[in-house]
Design a protein around this motif. Structure first.
Motif: not given
Lengths: 466, 261, 81
Positions: A198, A206, A283, A285, A288, A291, A294, A298, A302, A430, B34-35, B40, B43-44, B48, B50, B52, B54, B59-60, B169
């Motif tokens: 994705r 893709r 990009e 980035p 960092r 964490q 997390q 995740r 996920d 997909e 992004p980034n 974070t 999530n904070a 839990l 949450q 996920t 589509n 398909t996002v 963070r």
């Protein structure tokens, strides 16, 4: 009242059409420019930046993307991750086996206690339960280790650098640089790799990434590759070097997989998926601090649980079917063995045998059960089996006519053949298309048969000449 | 009629965006580049709670979660991370459609304090669509380490919406963030974003189109923003209006019919 | 004298100002959103070990572009950022 509604979009449409001819093409550029100008002005007034910053990121990038150290570091990091995954998964895997097979005994006892018929016990416990238990025990630990490690690299900001380093190879293959990332994810699990596609915006690139994802071996195939290579290739050299051979063979297999990925991507981009390459923007980035908490939560929720659940859903019915095939007799041979006999001539043509090919066919739900089915077939047993030692396995395979060529053929077939049903299901989800799902199975199959056919033709030619 | 509308909105959220809204719960969107540490923050805030899935028909990846703010159940929707909202990618269309048509009770725009300028580009675009925005300047700790200082009070004045500095963070500033979001979402405070000044010719074009659009959409969308989209020839938006707005209007009309009988 | 040059031909370390984004369609719009618009200051940071793509510092972020796209963006190089 519907008329009001059509009226609304109709009148809007008119406005759009009117606007279309009126304003120049550059107007969009101007809008973007104006927004950026405002952002710049506000930032100027509200942000104070130091004159010269200490550029740690640049220093790290100099090393990670250097001509000399860039690729070795990348390979080393991926290698370390595989190594940790494979070694680390061993112990918990055995623990899970013990627990789940202890569970099987208890369930069997319960079945006998309740006076259930033999066939029901066979189908449900030796078939369904054992197959699910097998898949969970073999799949869960490596995924629970691999995914957090991979997510860690993602969180650190390392993965975009991998795409940056590898993009040129994928560009030449008509594919997208981010395919290197989905490919890397495929090492963990091809289904997860397909979902990861994705991140590639352009539909054409893709699809290329999705259709070629299974050419890198996933966690489900690594154990098979390792076992076979340590049995047949490890012994080829004298003692001090033999332990080095297996890792080298595995590295070789992985490199072949990457090469095939690039070649097939190139072929696809020249034939079925022809088109203009889309823009590649990436990009890089800042690095960092990850964490950890997390990452673990995740990646387990996920990715691991998600993929495992999909695998279990397919493994359960497959276990039942495999048991039925192995325990339904036509004359004095089981359906499974009859199938093996029937496809034996074809299988031999590509350097395999009927049982091996049957194992790959029935192993569609999960590559983890291919080897157990093979063992079950060779021993003419009725349920999935594992042998206690490598030596016992070696003897069994040699007794059934395996040679170095067979081992090589099996490894290549395992690397290149169609993806597991979980991955196929994911491709369907997909792409939303049966056609691409079908091609996702048929292209690798064709490639694997072709490669094996050529390999074995050459080897028999060489034998003849000798 | 007000009551009926509410139930319609509920259906509309469920059908088009797969968002379940509690009877008097709040829907809060999370937008950002992004980034920037957007996830974070997500999530904070949700922990839990949450899941996920589509976005319907796409398909996002859609991440949504819940949290309780001052006794109210809030549904947080993590929009795809994008650099802009000009509908150049599926992600941008998804984010934009949600802001335009799902009409969240409040939107948090997460920005990166270390490169605010680029992030403001997105924030300004969000502010053109909706004024119920709290700008969260995240990664303040990292900015400090790099010697970058952000005057968030001045930024709030420049933008015309609340600005909250955070370091997600280490969970700094998150309490302030959610209480500000709550105040804004429940209407206890109002914001008044300053419009982006465009070049003279563009402003003239906007002046010309805006009244016609206002007459058609009757405040359903920000008419200045729609005018700009028409000027740049964005047909994606028209699709969105056809898909989402008509439906909403149909429902309303039916209710009106019923009331009339 | 300052002369416009394609971004793709600039050696590492060059700093300059974007003069024109000569791409078209979606590609152009994408790159505009990323900050490749006239007036943006830009620095050529590094090349991929495989030669392509190249990483640029633009509006506070590092963005990598393939030479093909970068060749349509013209800049005027100057001495400092």
């Amino acid at each position: 009242m519907c008329s009001v509604n059509t009226d609304l979009s109709g009148r809007l449409e008119t406005l759009v059409q009117e606007a279309k001819g009126k304003y120049s093409k550059e107007v969009r550029e101007k809008i973007v420019d104006n927004i950026y100008r405002e952002a710049e002005n506000i930032a100027k007034r509200t942000v104070v930046k130091p004159p010269k910053k200490l550029d740690w990121d640049g220093k790290i990038d100099n090393i990670l993307t250097s001509r000399i150290t860039g690729y070795p570091i990348m390979l080393l990091l991926l290698g370390v991750i595989f190594w940790i995954t494979i070694v680390g998964a061993n112990y918990p895997s055995q623990m899970l086996f013990k627990i789940l097979f202890w569970g099987e005994e208890k369930i069997s006892t319960l079945f006998y206690f309740l006076g259930m018929p033999q066939w029901l016990h066979g189908f449900l416990v030796l078939g369904v339960y054992r197959c699910v238990a097998w898949v969970v025990a073999v799949m869960l630990p490596p995924m629970a280790i691999f995914f957090p490690l991979f997510t860690l690299l993602e969180d650190l900001g390392f993965l975009p650098r991998v795409a940056f380093n590898l993009d040129n190879f994928f560009r030449k293959a008509g594919a997208h640089g981010k395919q290197s990332l989905t490919m890397s994810m495929g090492f963990g699990c091809n289904a997860a790799g397909v979902i990861a596609c994705r991140i590639i915006e352009s539909p054409r690139e893709r699809l290329i990434a999705i259709l070629t994802n299974n050419f890198v071996p996933c966690n489900g195939r690594f154990p098979t590759l390792i076992v076979i290579s340590s049995i047949f290739m490890g012994g080829a050299l004298a003692a001090p070097y033999s332990s080095l051979v297996t890792p080298l063979v595995i590295v070789g297999i992985v490199l072949i997989g990457i090469m095939v990925t690039l070649i097939v991507s190139w072929l696809l981009s020249k034939t079925l998926l022809r088109g203009v390459p889309s823009t590649f923007t990436l990009e890089l980035p800042p690095y960092r601090r990850p964490q950890i908490g997390q990452i673990i939560i995740r990646s387990i929720f996920d990715r691991t649980v998600f993929v495992l659940w999909r695998a279990v859903k397919v493994a359960a019915p497959a276990g039942g079917i495999i048991w039925l095939l192995a325990n339904t007799y036509l004359g004095d041979s089981s359906l499974l063995n009859s199938l093996a006999t029937a496809i034996d001539p074809f299988a031999r043509g590509i350097g395999l045998d009927g049982i091996i090919l049957t194992a790959f066919i029935l192993g569609l739900p999960a590559n983890e059960i291919v080897l157990p089915i093979m063992i079950m077939g060779y021993l003419a047993e009725g349920a999935l089996l594992e042998l206690d030692s490598l030596i016992a396995l070696k003897t069994l395979l040699l007794d059934n006519g395996w040679t170095l060529m067979t081992a090589l053929s099996v490894m290549l077939f395992s690397l290149l053949h169609y993806p597991c049903s979980t991955t196929l299901l994911t491709i369907k989800k997909e792409t939303g298309s049966l056609k691409w799902t079908f091609l996702g199975a048929i292209i690798p199959l064709a490639v694997s048969v072709l490669v094996l056919f050529i390999l074995n033709s050459i080897s028999s030619l060489l034998l003849l000449m000798n | 009629m007000g009551y009926s509308c509410k139930s319609c909105k509920k259906c509309m959220l469920k059908d088009n965006f797969n968002i379940t809204k509690d009877k008097d719960g709040l829907v809060i969107a999370l937008a950002g580049n992004p980034n920037t540490g957007k996830s974070t923050i997500f999530n904070a805030l949700t922990g839990l709670n949450q899941h996920t899935g589509n976005w319907p028909g796409k398909t996002v990846l859609q991440a949504q979660g819940t949290c309780i703010i001052k006794g109210k159940k809030c549904t947080l929707v993590d929009l795809p991370g994008t650099y802009s909202l000009l509908a150049n990618s599926i992600d941008e269309v998804v984010a934009r459609d949600f802001l335009c048509f799902a009409k969240p009770d409040a939107t948090i725009v997460v920005t990166d304090a270390t490169c605010l300028e680029r992030n403001l580009n997105l924030a300004l675009q969000v502010l053109e669509i909706t004024d119920k925005v709290v700008v969260c300047v995240n990664l303040m700790d990292e900015a400090e380490r790099k010697g970058i200082k952000v005057n968030t009070d001045l930024l709030a004045a420049e933008l015309g919406v609340p600005v909250i500095p955070t370091s997600a963070r280490s969970k700094q500033g998150l309490d302030e963030l959610i209480s500000m979001v709550y105040e804004l979402a429940t209407g206890n405070i109002t914001s008044n974003p300053n419009p982006i000044p465009y070049d003279q010719d563009l402003e003239e074009a906007i002046q010309e189109l805006q009244p016609q659009i206002e007459a058609l959409l009757k405040g359903r969308l920000n008419s200045r923003w729609v005018a700009l989209r028409l000027i740049e020839g964005d047909e994606e938006l028209l699709e969105g209006i056809k898909n989402y707005l008509s439906q909403e209007e149909l429902e309303e009309d039916r209710v009106e019919e019923k009331c009339a009988q | 004298m300052a002369i416009e040059k394609p971004l793709s031909e600039m050696p590492i370390g060059t700093v300059g100002t974007v003069i024109e984004n000569g791409l078209t369609g979606l590609t152009k719009r994408r790159l505009m959103d990323l900050g490749f618009i006239p007036g943006s200051k830009i620095e050529v940071l590094r090349k991929s070990p495989a030669g392509d793509p190249t990483a640029y510092y633009v509006r506070g972020t590092i963005i990598a572009l393939r030479n093909n796209e970068a060749s349509h963006i013209s800049i005027i190089p100057h001495n400092k950022f």
